[in-house]
Design an enzyme around this catalytic site. Structure first.
Site, PDB file in Angstrom:
ATOM      1  N   HIS A  61       0.810  -1.226   0.000  1.00 26.50           N
ATOM      2  CA  HIS A  61       0.000   0.000   0.000  1.00 26.50           C
ATOM      3  C   HIS A  61       0.841   1.273   0.000  1.00 26.50           C
ATOM      4  O   HIS A  61       0.335   2.351  -0.294  1.00 26.50           O
ATOM      5  CB  HIS A  61      -0.984   0.003   1.177  1.00 26.50           C
ATOM      6  CG  HIS A  61      -0.378   0.296   2.509  1.00 26.50           C
ATOM      7  ND1 HIS A  61       0.006  -0.688   3.384  1.00 26.50           N
ATOM      8  CD2 HIS A  61      -0.086   1.474   3.128  1.00 26.50           C
ATOM      9  CE1 HIS A  61       0.495  -0.132   4.484  1.00 26.50           C
ATOM     10  NE2 HIS A  61       0.461   1.179   4.354  1.00 26.50           N
ATOM     11  N   ASP A  91       0.106  -7.634   1.445  1.00 29.92           N
ATOM     12  CA  ASP A  91       0.505  -6.225   1.549  1.00 29.92           C
ATOM     13  C   ASP A  91       2.025  -6.076   1.581  1.00 29.92           C
ATOM     14  O   ASP A  91       2.578  -5.345   2.397  1.00 29.92           O
ATOM     15  CB  ASP A  91      -0.115  -5.564   2.781  1.00 29.92           C
ATOM     16  CG  ASP A  91       0.031  -4.039   2.761  1.00 29.92           C
ATOM     17  OD1 ASP A  91       0.134  -3.474   1.661  1.00 29.92           O
ATOM     18  OD2 ASP A  91       0.059  -3.419   3.839  1.00 29.92           O
ATOM     19  N   GLY A 163       3.422   6.463   8.180  1.00 29.24           N
ATOM     20  CA  GLY A 163       4.791   6.643   7.701  1.00 29.24           C
ATOM     21  C   GLY A 163       5.698   5.511   8.126  1.00 29.24           C
ATOM     22  O   GLY A 163       6.762   5.298   7.541  1.00 29.24           O
ATOM     23  N   ASN A 164       5.295   4.777   9.169  1.00 30.35           N
ATOM     24  CA  ASN A 164       6.058   3.609   9.612  1.00 30.35           C
ATOM     25  C   ASN A 164       5.834   2.389   8.723  1.00 30.35           C
ATOM     26  O   ASN A 164       6.592   1.416   8.782  1.00 30.35           O
ATOM     27  CB  ASN A 164       5.684   3.216  11.037  1.00 30.35           C
ATOM     28  CG  ASN A 164       6.512   3.925  12.088  1.00 30.35           C
ATOM     29  OD1 ASN A 164       5.983   4.721  12.855  1.00 30.35           O
ATOM     30  ND2 ASN A 164       7.800   3.660  12.119  1.00 30.35           N
ATOM     31  N   SER A 165       4.768   2.424   7.921  1.00 32.72           N
ATOM     32  CA  SER A 165       4.442   1.258   7.097  1.00 32.72           C
ATOM     33  C   SER A 165       5.616   0.856   6.220  1.00 32.72           C
ATOM     34  O   SER A 165       6.214   1.699   5.539  1.00 32.72           O
ATOM     35  CB  SER A 165       3.236   1.561   6.211  1.00 32.72           C
ATOM     36  OG  SER A 165       2.052   1.527   6.952  1.00 32.72           O
ATOM     37  N   GLY A 221     -10.407 -24.315  -4.664  1.00 35.54           N
ATOM     38  CA  GLY A 221     -11.765 -23.956  -5.058  1.00 35.54           C
ATOM     39  C   GLY A 221     -12.829 -24.278  -4.031  1.00 35.54           C
ATOM     40  O   GLY A 221     -13.844 -24.914  -4.353  1.00 35.54           O
TER      41      GLY A 221
END
Length: 327
Positions: A61, A91, A163-165, A221
């Protein structure tokens, strides 16, 4: 910590024309107005240098839909970066900068972390520059948070802010134990509940992206749901462990292998299934094309079914957010 970098992104956003512009009566009175000018949106985050030749691990992200990515190194250099590949379902993303002899982080041993261990969160909160906060491991294996498709989060009370991401969660020896990813917050700032992707998942995804540009996962599935105590009692099960098969894709690997709606899936290749999240991770870890043994309970009888594992289809992603939060 020189192996942790700051990431700055730019994205050009073009606003769509107003629907009234399509109305000839509107154009007659107001004329043909020009479309709104594109605007620049900026985002910031953090990343971790994982190899001396310029590979950087961060969050999907942080760089999603970015037109331009700049990486600020600890030595003051700012270099352009390109996206090698991303994995929205965990992510995670891998970037590459043209540099060598970089200070790469050391990976901790998988599953070496324990609840109560001291950890440090390193990143670039609010763009103020590299910041280190301390805390402990509050919990391991957090799932059902609704952040990612595949969840197995480390929970920590080390302060993690926007901002730490993509930054590093390290142990007392400076070894990478996780990648900071999200916070629980009602204010937008740290409230002592942060989540990091464990190094075992991060490393596996990173290596696949560097090798092939993407991540390949197993798929059979099926649609599953957790077993509540009430459901377990209705199936005459002693415990609520396992996952209920709520649906089976027609013609999919599971149906061909004999899986039926209403089955209780207990194990995958002898690995115990605790709940639906565990099952999802176990199936995803399988190599497409191999045959897996799925242990199910049907009408209070246990049976082992052989299922040919398929390749998990690419999942659609939602619009990016500046920083994932749980509210």
């Amino acid at each position: 910590m020189p192996a942790v970098v700051n990431i700055f992104t730019q994205q050009t956003i073009r606003s769509p024309a107003h629907p009234a512009q399509q109305d000839p009566v509107f154009r007659y009175f107001f004329g043909d107005r020009q479309e709104a000018r594109p605007r620049q949106a900026s985002n910031l985050g953090s990343g971790v240098i994982v190899s001396p030749n310029g590979y950087i691990l961060t969050n999907h992200h942080v760089v999603e839909a970015a037109d331009e990515i700049q990486v600020a190194l600890a030595d003051g250099r700012s270099l352009p970066a390109r996206v090698v590949g991303t994995d929205p379902e965990t992510d995670l993303a891998v970037l590459k900068i043209d540099a060598d002899q970089l200070p790469a982080i050391t990976f901790a041993q998988a599953d070496s972390l324990k609840v109560g261990d001291w950890v440090l969160a390193v990143g670039n909160p609010f763009g103020v520059g590299q910041t280190v906060t301390a805390g402990i491991v509050s919990a391991l294996g957090r799932t059902h948070l609704g952040i990612n498709t595949f969840e197995n989060f480390i929970q920590t009370d080390a302060a993690i802010n926007p901002g730490n991401s993509g930054g590093a969660l390290v142990d007392a020896n400076g070894n990478l134990v996780g990648v900071n990813s999200a916070i629980y917050s009602r204010t937008g700032g740290s409230q002592g509940i942060g989540f990091a992707i464990p190094v075992s998942i991060a490393r596996q995804v990173m290596e696949q992206i560097i090798q092939s540009g993407g991540v390949t996962r197993g798929w059979v599935g099926i649609e599953v749901q957790d077993l509540s105590p009430e459901l377990a009692a209705s199936f005459n099960l002693k415990t609520a462990e396992g996952a209920l098969i709520a649906g089976v894709l027609k013609g999919g690997p599971a149906e061909v292998g004999g899986i039926r709606p209403g089955d209780i899936l207990l194990a995958v290749n002898s690995k115990k299934v605790a709940d639906s999240a565990t099952l999802l991770n176990l199936i995803a870890a399988l190599q497409p094309g191999v045959e897996a043994q799925l242990t199910v309970s049907r009408k209070q009888q246990s049976r082992v079914l052989n299922v040919q594992v398929g390749r998990r289809p690419v999942q659609r992603t939602l619009a990016p957010e500046a920083e994932p939060e749980l509210n």
